[in-house]
Write an enzyme that holds these catalytic residues in place. Sequence first.
Site, mmCIF file in Angstrom:
data_model
loop_
_atom_site.group_PDB
_atom_site.id
_atom_site.type_symbol
_atom_site.label_atom_id
_atom_site.label_comp_id
_atom_site.label_asym_id
_atom_site.label_seq_id
_atom_site.Cartn_x
_atom_site.Cartn_y
_atom_site.Cartn_z
ATOM 1 C CG ASP A 29 -2.065 0.973 1.095
ATOM 2 O OD1 ASP A 29 -3.222 0.537 1.028
ATOM 3 O OD2 ASP A 29 -1.803 2.204 1.038
ATOM 4 C CG ASN A 84 -12.423 -0.534 3.876
ATOM 5 O OD1 ASN A 84 -12.756 -0.988 4.971
ATOM 6 N ND2 ASN A 84 -11.278 0.095 3.684
ATOM 7 C CD GLN A 91 -14.736 -0.687 -2.797
ATOM 8 O OE1 GLN A 91 -15.884 -0.947 -2.451
ATOM 9 N NE2 GLN A 91 -14.116 -1.324 -3.775
ATOM 10 C CB SER A 92 -10.800 5.306 -1.671
ATOM 11 O OG SER A 92 -9.627 4.556 -1.432
ATOM 12 C CB VAL A 93 -9.155 1.676 -5.147
ATOM 13 C CG1 VAL A 93 -8.795 1.083 -6.503
ATOM 14 C CG2 VAL A 93 -8.194 2.819 -4.787
ATOM 15 C CG HIS A 97 -8.533 -3.022 -2.345
ATOM 16 N ND1 HIS A 97 -9.488 -2.393 -3.123
ATOM 17 C CD2 HIS A 97 -8.402 -2.259 -1.237
ATOM 18 C CE1 HIS A 97 -9.898 -1.298 -2.510
ATOM 19 N NE2 HIS A 97 -9.260 -1.192 -1.351
ATOM 20 C CG HIS A 99 -6.714 -2.767 3.213
ATOM 21 N ND1 HIS A 99 -6.029 -1.575 3.018
ATOM 22 C CD2 HIS A 99 -7.943 -2.582 2.658
ATOM 23 C CE1 HIS A 99 -6.820 -0.724 2.365
ATOM 24 N NE2 HIS A 99 -7.990 -1.300 2.142
HETATM 25 P P1 AMP Z 1 -9.750 1.431 0.256
HETATM 26 O O1 AMP Z 1 -9.900 2.802 0.871
HETATM 27 O O2 AMP Z 1 -10.146 0.303 1.153
HETATM 28 O O3 AMP Z 1 -10.411 1.372 -1.110
HETATM 29 O O4 AMP Z 1 -8.191 1.230 0.049
HETATM 30 C C1 AMP Z 1 -7.497 1.741 -1.045
HETATM 31 C C2 AMP Z 1 -6.043 1.683 -0.695
HETATM 32 O O5 AMP Z 1 -5.302 1.800 -1.887
HETATM 33 C C3 AMP Z 1 -5.557 2.796 0.252
HETATM 34 O O6 AMP Z 1 -5.028 2.215 1.438
HETATM 35 C C4 AMP Z 1 -4.507 3.515 -0.580
HETATM 36 O O7 AMP Z 1 -3.413 3.959 0.202
HETATM 37 C C5 AMP Z 1 -4.107 2.469 -1.585
HETATM 38 N N1 AMP Z 1 -3.584 2.960 -2.848
HETATM 39 C C6 AMP Z 1 -4.133 3.903 -3.658
HETATM 40 N N2 AMP Z 1 -3.380 4.076 -4.752
HETATM 41 C C7 AMP Z 1 -2.332 3.226 -4.651
HETATM 42 C C8 AMP Z 1 -1.199 2.921 -5.465
HETATM 43 N N3 AMP Z 1 -0.991 3.562 -6.628
HETATM 44 N N4 AMP Z 1 -0.328 1.989 -5.044
HETATM 45 C C9 AMP Z 1 -0.522 1.351 -3.869
HETATM 46 N N5 AMP Z 1 -1.574 1.580 -3.055
HETATM 47 C C10 AMP Z 1 -2.454 2.506 -3.434
#
Ligand code: AMP
Length: 111
Positions: A29, A84, A91-93, A97, A99
């Site tokens: 991460d 998430n 969740q932001s991506v 995934h 963690h």
């Molecule tokens: P979530 O908020 O559960 O969707 O987690 C998304 C995670 O992706 C966060 O912990 C970010 O720090 C991580 N993240 C976003 N962009 C990248 C990237 N380019 N490389 C590695 N981790 C990333």
Amino acid sequence: MGSIFQKIIDREIPATIVYEDDEALAFKDINAAAPLHVLVIPKRPIVSLGAMSADDAQLVGHCLFVCKQVADAAGFSDFRVVTNSGEGAGQSVFHLHFHVLAGRPLKWPPG
Ligand code: AMP
């Protein structure tokens, strides 16, 4: 358009990859929340755990096994796996995934 994690799978943007096989990828991460903070993703894009279907069950199970292997390889017997699902859960991506977190005391509930 693919998510940022699709770009990591496609090697369009860099990541510190710690494990890869035909079905899954694991990388550090970028904003580590613990000494070990690795993200495990399926290569086939699934939006979230909430969006998974029965057809995805084998792949998601495999990702969980990869989480265990990542913790093992880093030398941690105690670790946490979190996903998430949905914006309201953090969740932001929007590419599924998990963690994998370890290396510091992990309180419960997480808040
Ligand atoms: P979530 O908020 O559960 O969707 O987690 C998304 C995670 O992706 C966060 O912990 C970010 O720090 C991580 N993240 C976003 N962009 C990248 C990237 N380019 N490389 C590695 N981790 C990333």
